[in-house]
Design a protein around this motif. Structure first.
Motif, PDB file in Angstrom:
ATOM      1  N   ASN A 151       0.837  -1.193   0.000  1.00 53.73           N
ATOM      2  CA  ASN A 151       0.000   0.000   0.000  1.00 53.73           C
ATOM      3  C   ASN A 151       0.871   1.242   0.000  1.00 53.73           C
ATOM      4  N   ALA A 152       0.242   2.372  -0.286  1.00 50.91           N
ATOM      5  CA  ALA A 152       0.900   3.677  -0.278  1.00 50.91           C
ATOM      6  C   ALA A 152      -0.192   4.714  -0.095  1.00 50.91           C
ATOM      7  N   PHE A 153       0.183   5.913   0.337  1.00 49.66           N
ATOM      8  CA  PHE A 153      -0.820   6.962   0.486  1.00 49.66           C
ATOM      9  C   PHE A 153      -0.174   8.328   0.295  1.00 49.66           C
ATOM     10  N   ALA A 154      -1.031   9.324   0.089  1.00 49.59           N
ATOM     11  CA  ALA A 154      -0.606  10.721   0.000  1.00 49.59           C
ATOM     12  C   ALA A 154      -1.577  11.553   0.825  1.00 49.59           C
ATOM     13  N   THR A 155      -1.056  12.567   1.484  1.00 48.58           N
ATOM     14  CA  THR A 155      -1.913  13.474   2.237  1.00 48.58           C
ATOM     15  C   THR A 155      -1.190  14.798   2.415  1.00 48.58           C
ATOM     16  N   LEU A 183       2.724  14.862   1.823  1.00 47.09           N
ATOM     17  CA  LEU A 183       3.462  13.678   2.254  1.00 47.09           C
ATOM     18  C   LEU A 183       3.042  12.512   1.390  1.00 47.09           C
ATOM     19  N   VAL A 184       4.003  11.781   0.865  1.00 49.10           N
ATOM     20  CA  VAL A 184       3.713  10.517   0.188  1.00 49.10           C
ATOM     21  C   VAL A 184       4.508   9.432   0.900  1.00 49.10           C
ATOM     22  N   ALA A 185       3.877   8.281   1.102  1.00 48.96           N
ATOM     23  CA  ALA A 185       4.527   7.196   1.829  1.00 48.96           C
ATOM     24  C   ALA A 185       4.175   5.867   1.195  1.00 48.96           C
ATOM     25  N   VAL A 186       5.072   4.923   1.347  1.00 57.63           N
ATOM     26  CA  VAL A 186       4.896   3.586   0.779  1.00 57.63           C
ATOM     27  C   VAL A 186       5.207   2.562   1.860  1.00 57.63           C
ATOM     28  N   SER A 187       4.531   1.423   1.798  1.00 59.53           N
ATOM     29  CA  SER A 187       4.770   0.386   2.799  1.00 59.53           C
ATOM     30  C   SER A 187       6.083  -0.338   2.532  1.00 59.53           C
ATOM     31  N   GLN A 188       6.666  -0.848   3.597  1.00 56.54           N
ATOM     32  CA  GLN A 188       7.908  -1.604   3.475  1.00 56.54           C
ATOM     33  C   GLN A 188       7.704  -2.840   2.606  1.00 56.54           C
ATOM     34  N   GLY A 189       6.528  -3.459   2.750  1.00 51.80           N
ATOM     35  CA  GLY A 189       6.238  -4.648   1.963  1.00 51.80           C
ATOM     36  C   GLY A 189       6.187  -4.366   0.476  1.00 51.80           C
ATOM     37  N   MET A 190       5.626  -3.232   0.090  1.00 50.16           N
ATOM     38  CA  MET A 190       5.574  -2.889  -1.334  1.00 50.16           C
ATOM     39  C   MET A 190       6.971  -2.649  -1.876  1.00 50.16           C
ATOM     40  N   LEU A 191       7.802  -1.959  -1.121  1.00 54.24           N
ATOM     41  CA  LEU A 191       9.169  -1.714  -1.576  1.00 54.24           C
ATOM     42  C   LEU A 191       9.945  -3.017  -1.768  1.00 54.24           C
ATOM     43  N   GLU A 192       9.680  -3.981  -0.912  1.00 52.05           N
ATOM     44  CA  GLU A 192      10.431  -5.239  -0.964  1.00 52.05           C
ATOM     45  C   GLU A 192       9.965  -6.145  -2.086  1.00 52.05           C
ATOM     46  N   ARG A 193       8.673  -6.140  -2.413  1.00 50.75           N
ATOM     47  CA  ARG A 193       8.136  -7.143  -3.342  1.00 50.75           C
ATOM     48  C   ARG A 193       7.822  -6.612  -4.735  1.00 50.75           C
ATOM     49  N   PHE A 194       7.538  -5.321  -4.863  1.00 54.91           N
ATOM     50  CA  PHE A 194       7.196  -4.774  -6.175  1.00 54.91           C
ATOM     51  C   PHE A 194       8.463  -4.424  -6.952  1.00 54.91           C
ATOM     52  N   SER A 195       8.353  -4.489  -8.272  1.00 54.60           N
ATOM     53  CA  SER A 195       9.478  -4.092  -9.114  1.00 54.60           C
ATOM     54  C   SER A 195       9.635  -2.575  -9.067  1.00 54.60           C
ATOM     55  N   ARG A 216       7.344   2.845  -8.881  1.00 54.78           N
ATOM     56  CA  ARG A 216       7.340   4.178  -9.491  1.00 54.78           C
ATOM     57  C   ARG A 216       5.930   4.553  -9.955  1.00 54.78           C
ATOM     58  N   ALA A 217       5.208   3.596 -10.514  1.00 51.59           N
ATOM     59  CA  ALA A 217       3.837   3.860 -10.960  1.00 51.59           C
ATOM     60  C   ALA A 217       2.938   4.175  -9.769  1.00 51.59           C
ATOM     61  N   VAL A 218       3.115   3.443  -8.676  1.00 52.26           N
ATOM     62  CA  VAL A 218       2.323   3.707  -7.468  1.00 52.26           C
ATOM     63  C   VAL A 218       2.623   5.110  -6.936  1.00 52.26           C
ATOM     64  N   MET A 219       3.901   5.472  -6.909  1.00 51.89           N
ATOM     65  CA  MET A 219       4.272   6.823  -6.456  1.00 51.89           C
ATOM     66  C   MET A 219       3.711   7.884  -7.402  1.00 51.89           C
ATOM     67  N   ALA A 220       3.668   7.582  -8.690  1.00 50.26           N
ATOM     68  CA  ALA A 220       3.078   8.517  -9.655  1.00 50.26           C
ATOM     69  C   ALA A 220       1.585   8.699  -9.387  1.00 50.26           C
ATOM     70  N   HIS A 221       0.915   7.610  -9.025  1.00 47.50           N
ATOM     71  CA  HIS A 221      -0.502   7.680  -8.651  1.00 47.50           C
ATOM     72  C   HIS A 221      -0.688   8.611  -7.445  1.00 47.50           C
ATOM     73  N   GLU A 222       0.154   8.452  -6.437  1.00 49.43           N
ATOM     74  CA  GLU A 222       0.036   9.284  -5.237  1.00 49.43           C
ATOM     75  C   GLU A 222       0.385  10.742  -5.538  1.00 49.43           C
ATOM     76  N   ILE A 223       1.399  10.970  -6.348  1.00 45.30           N
ATOM     77  CA  ILE A 223       1.734  12.328  -6.772  1.00 45.30           C
ATOM     78  C   ILE A 223       0.558  12.927  -7.548  1.00 45.30           C
ATOM     79  N   GLY A 224      -0.156  12.079  -8.307  1.00 47.23           N
ATOM     80  CA  GLY A 224      -1.348  12.533  -9.017  1.00 47.23           C
ATOM     81  C   GLY A 224      -2.406  13.047  -8.062  1.00 47.23           C
ATOM     82  N   HIS A 225      -2.614  12.351  -6.943  1.00 41.53           N
ATOM     83  CA  HIS A 225      -3.547  12.832  -5.921  1.00 41.53           C
ATOM     84  C   HIS A 225      -3.152  14.231  -5.448  1.00 41.53           C
ATOM     85  N   VAL A 226      -1.853  14.394  -5.182  1.00 46.12           N
ATOM     86  CA  VAL A 226      -1.370  15.677  -4.669  1.00 46.12           C
ATOM     87  C   VAL A 226      -1.556  16.778  -5.709  1.00 46.12           C
ATOM     88  N   ALA A 227      -1.114  16.513  -6.938  1.00 41.20           N
ATOM     89  CA  ALA A 227      -1.188  17.520  -8.001  1.00 41.20           C
ATOM     90  C   ALA A 227      -2.627  17.885  -8.336  1.00 41.20           C
TER      91      ALA A 227
END
Length: 296
Positions: A113-117, A125-137, A142-153
């Protein structure tokens, strides 16, 4: 179902506390001084002040609350290659989206998971779970972070707070009108507020708050599609679809986020039927289909 119950309980608690404040200020008594024909304009103004005040207070403390409820650790200075990569990735996405560099954090959860607020797009603030960092490519993260940046923008946090403020205002407003009507017309209370007023408006707030939450959840789902599109623009449609499909694969892993933060995460769970009206996120298959329709 637990998310729905906790969300409604939180919203109802805000309204009831607001009602208590109005009563302590003697506002309800002044509104009823002339019987049924109380000052609707003044009532609406007071309800707006309380409704929007509570909503924007929550917005202004959202980063502080998110850090403490999720255990997010802010990366002030990268200690590992993974952290440096994450900082560089978010910096590049933020620059491309035209916003200031947000705070970047990692929260200790094995769920993906990840979130932005944040109260505005240049103090987020954008944050990502440790599990996502470990298992996702890297491309998927990067796509998940882009999604969260999209929320912010897109200013989703502010818009959601505005909608919640409107909802709070009218729930309080119509609940008090209903309570006053029942008290004066059916129980014939002539002076002040009788017990029927308080019972009636509390019941009305429960019912109206339940129905109004459907509106808030509908907007939350709509903004997920917009954030997916923004993520696709920043990271590529193929990468965004791949990230959502990976979330589908991991959907059996419990989403370890506080219920108050569910609306801010990328993975809101999967439900259908009547419960779907109260989902903060659309089903992942619907989000993937929407991206596929837009093409590459």
């Amino acid at each position: 179902m637990m998310r729905i119950v906790l969300f409604l309980a939180t919203n109802i608690a805000i309204l009831l506390v607001a009602g208590l404040v109005l009563n302590m200020l003697g506002f309800d008594g002044r509104m009823a001084a002339n019987g049924v024909d109380f000052n609707l304009s003044a009532l609406l103004v007071w309800c707006a002040v309380i409704g929007f005040g509570g909503s924007f207070f929550s917005l202004f403390i959202s980063k502080w609350l998110a850090k403490r409820t999720t255990g997010t650790v802010i990366i002030d200075r990268a200690q590992t290659r993974s952290e440096q990569w994450l900082l560089d990735t978010v910096a590049g996405l933020a620059q491309e989206a035209g916003i200031k560099m947000p705070e970047v954090g990692i929260f200790p959860s094995q769920a993906a998971n990840a979130f932005a607020t944040g109260w505005n797009k240049n103090d987020a603030l954008v944050a990502v779970s440790q599990g996502m960092l470990e298992r996702f490519s890297p491309d998927e993260v990067r796509a998940v972070m882009a999604h969260e940046i999209g929320h912010v923008a897109n200013g989703d946090m502010v818009t959601l707070s505005l909608i919640q403020g409107v909802v709070n205002t009218f729930v309080m407003f119509f609940a008090r009108i209903f309570g006053n009507y029942v008290d004066k017309v059916f129980f014939k209370t002539e002076q002040g507020m009788g017990p029927a007023y308080y019972v009636s408006y509390i019941v009305a707030e429960l019912v109206l708050g339940f129905l109004a939450s459907i509106i808030v959840m509908w907007f939350s789902r709509l903004r997920e599609y917009r954030a997916d599109e923004a993520g696709a623009n920043l990271a590529g449609t193929t990468a965004m679809i791949a990230a959502l499909r990976r979330l589908q694969v991991e959907s059996g892993i419990p989403v370890e986020m506080p219920d108050s933060m569910t609306a801010f995460g990328i993975n809101g769970g999967l439900k259908n039927g009547l419960a779907g009206l109260f989902l903060t996120h659309p089903p992942l298959e619907d989000r993937i289909a929407a991206l596929q329709q837009r093409g590459h």
